[in-house]
Design a protein around this motif. Sequence first.
Motif, PDB file in Angstrom:
ATOM      1  N   GLU A   1      50.741  39.752  26.335  1.00 38.06           N
ATOM      2  CA  GLU A   1      49.757  40.624  26.973  1.00 38.06           C
ATOM      3  C   GLU A   1      50.451  41.621  27.909  1.00 38.06           C
ATOM      4  O   GLU A   1      50.155  42.824  27.883  1.00 38.06           O
ATOM      5  N   LYS A   2      51.367  41.110  28.723  1.00 39.80           N
ATOM      6  CA  LYS A   2      52.103  41.980  29.641  1.00 39.80           C
ATOM      7  C   LYS A   2      52.940  42.993  28.869  1.00 39.80           C
ATOM      8  O   LYS A   2      52.998  44.176  29.231  1.00 39.80           O
ATOM      9  N   SER A   3      53.589  42.528  27.819  1.00 36.62           N
ATOM     10  CA  SER A   3      54.416  43.416  27.001  1.00 36.62           C
ATOM     11  C   SER A   3      53.572  44.524  26.377  1.00 36.62           C
ATOM     12  O   SER A   3      53.943  45.705  26.402  1.00 36.62           O
ATOM     13  N   GLY A   4      52.407  44.146  25.833  1.00 33.41           N
ATOM     14  CA  GLY A   4      51.524  45.130  25.206  1.00 33.41           C
ATOM     15  C   GLY A   4      50.973  46.142  26.190  1.00 33.41           C
ATOM     16  O   GLY A   4      50.845  47.335  25.866  1.00 33.41           O
ATOM     17  N   GLU A   5      50.640  45.694  27.400  1.00 38.02           N
ATOM     18  CA  GLU A   5      50.127  46.608  28.436  1.00 38.02           C
ATOM     19  C   GLU A   5      51.162  47.673  28.786  1.00 38.02           C
ATOM     20  O   GLU A   5      50.811  48.855  28.961  1.00 38.02           O
ATOM     21  N   ILE A   6      52.423  47.269  28.880  1.00 38.72           N
ATOM     22  CA  ILE A   6      53.486  48.236  29.202  1.00 38.72           C
ATOM     23  C   ILE A   6      53.657  49.223  28.051  1.00 38.72           C
ATOM     24  O   ILE A   6      53.822  50.430  28.273  1.00 38.72           O
ATOM     25  N   CYS A   7      53.577  48.729  26.815  1.00 35.78           N
ATOM     26  CA  CYS A   7      53.663  49.621  25.650  1.00 35.78           C
ATOM     27  C   CYS A   7      52.554  50.665  25.684  1.00 35.78           C
ATOM     28  O   CYS A   7      52.789  51.852  25.399  1.00 35.78           O
ATOM     29  N   ASN A   8      51.361  50.233  26.026  1.00 39.22           N
ATOM     30  CA  ASN A   8      50.224  51.163  26.093  1.00 39.22           C
ATOM     31  C   ASN A   8      50.430  52.220  27.174  1.00 39.22           C
ATOM     32  O   ASN A   8      50.061  53.392  26.986  1.00 39.22           O
ATOM     33  N   LYS A   9      51.011  51.827  28.299  1.00 34.51           N
ATOM     34  CA  LYS A   9      51.306  52.785  29.370  1.00 34.51           C
ATOM     35  C   LYS A   9      52.339  53.810  28.913  1.00 34.51           C
ATOM     36  O   LYS A   9      52.227  55.000  29.207  1.00 34.51           O
ATOM     37  N   ILE A  10      53.351  53.315  28.180  1.00 35.11           N
ATOM     38  CA  ILE A  10      54.375  54.228  27.643  1.00 35.11           C
ATOM     39  C   ILE A  10      53.734  55.237  26.697  1.00 35.11           C
ATOM     40  O   ILE A  10      53.993  56.444  26.765  1.00 35.11           O
ATOM     41  N   LEU A  11      52.856  54.751  25.817  1.00 35.83           N
ATOM     42  CA  LEU A  11      52.229  55.620  24.817  1.00 35.83           C
ATOM     43  C   LEU A  11      51.205  56.571  25.429  1.00 35.83           C
ATOM     44  O   LEU A  11      50.955  57.646  24.881  1.00 35.83           O
ATOM     45  N   SER A  12      50.655  56.193  26.567  1.00 38.68           N
ATOM     46  CA  SER A  12      49.740  57.110  27.257  1.00 38.68           C
ATOM     47  C   SER A  12      50.501  58.308  27.820  1.00 38.68           C
ATOM     48  O   SER A  12      49.947  59.404  27.957  1.00 38.68           O
ATOM     49  N   ASP A  13      51.775  58.098  28.143  1.00 34.51           N
ATOM     50  CA  ASP A  13      52.629  59.192  28.622  1.00 34.51           C
ATOM     51  C   ASP A  13      53.282  59.954  27.471  1.00 34.51           C
ATOM     52  O   ASP A  13      53.514  61.161  27.566  1.00 34.51           O
ATOM     53  N   ASN A  14      53.582  59.209  26.388  1.00 35.39           N
ATOM     54  CA  ASN A  14      54.259  59.820  25.243  1.00 35.39           C
ATOM     55  C   ASN A  14      53.812  59.094  23.972  1.00 35.39           C
ATOM     56  O   ASN A  14      54.347  58.031  23.640  1.00 35.39           O
ATOM     57  N   ASP A  15      52.827  59.676  23.267  1.00 34.93           N
ATOM     58  CA  ASP A  15      52.264  58.998  22.097  1.00 34.93           C
ATOM     59  C   ASP A  15      53.153  59.093  20.862  1.00 34.93           C
ATOM     60  O   ASP A  15      52.776  58.647  19.775  1.00 34.93           O
TER      61      ASP A  15
END
Length: 276
Positions: free
Chosen positions: A73-87
């Motif tokens: 869950e923590k790993s996925g949340e960080i991935c989503n934050k990265i993709l919100s900045d750079n999809d």
Amino acid sequence: KNELIQADKYLTELLKTRDVSDLTYYARALYYSKLNLWSKAVIEIQKALQLKPESILYKEELANYYYNLQEFEKSGEICNKILSDNDKYIDAYILKTKIYINKKDYENALTNVNKAIKLNESSAEAYYLKGQILYLQENIQDALINYKIAVSINPKPDKHYAAIADCYYKSENYKEAYEYYKEAASINITNAQYRYYAAKCSIKNGNEQDAIANFSIMKRLNPANLYYILEYAQYMYKLGQTKSAINILESSKKYLTQKQDKDAVKKLLIEFKKNS
């Protein structure tokens, strides 16, 4: 190992100085990751992020460390934050794919891996993961296609050849499976599982000597695997080589630590000796 020890000494000295940069903590995080000390790696990369919070690289490292800790869950949340900045950050899609595979959510896994492939059609890892998803969905032929694309892009990883071998083995094409397990074993010479399946293929192909040779290497690489040892001994017994079968079991006893494993070997030894 010696280089890691030396690196630790340098990093310890750096941390004693007043001017500690984010790179020092990043380097220390990498050091711990090399040792598979993921919790310590998390602490160090978080320190690096405090000094440089905009770093996508550090965020990606943190997501990977949480993934290795199975904190998906923590790993996925960080991935989503990265993709919100750079999809278009492909590594985030790759990691999300792995997370969904671990969760057995293959539809979302396919969605993310297809996005990764769309961004980079030369990503061997993306095609490998797509093959893995399709294999888990019992779509063996399409899995094989994707695994072969992966190996054509990057022929170095042994896992690519092993994955192709698994597809052929599942399809009962033991001749092709044997060739790919053999190739995987030539790249990763310490992997006992490749030798085990190469031996199994040799049995199916009627090649007794090759089966014995692969079983022998398998036993040397992993003498404590009860399943491997029992199957090797039983095969030799079926061939009428009872003395060899007994020797295999006797020589394995010193490597077994679990009582039930020792009992299983003892039971088979009694049977072999009685029938001999």
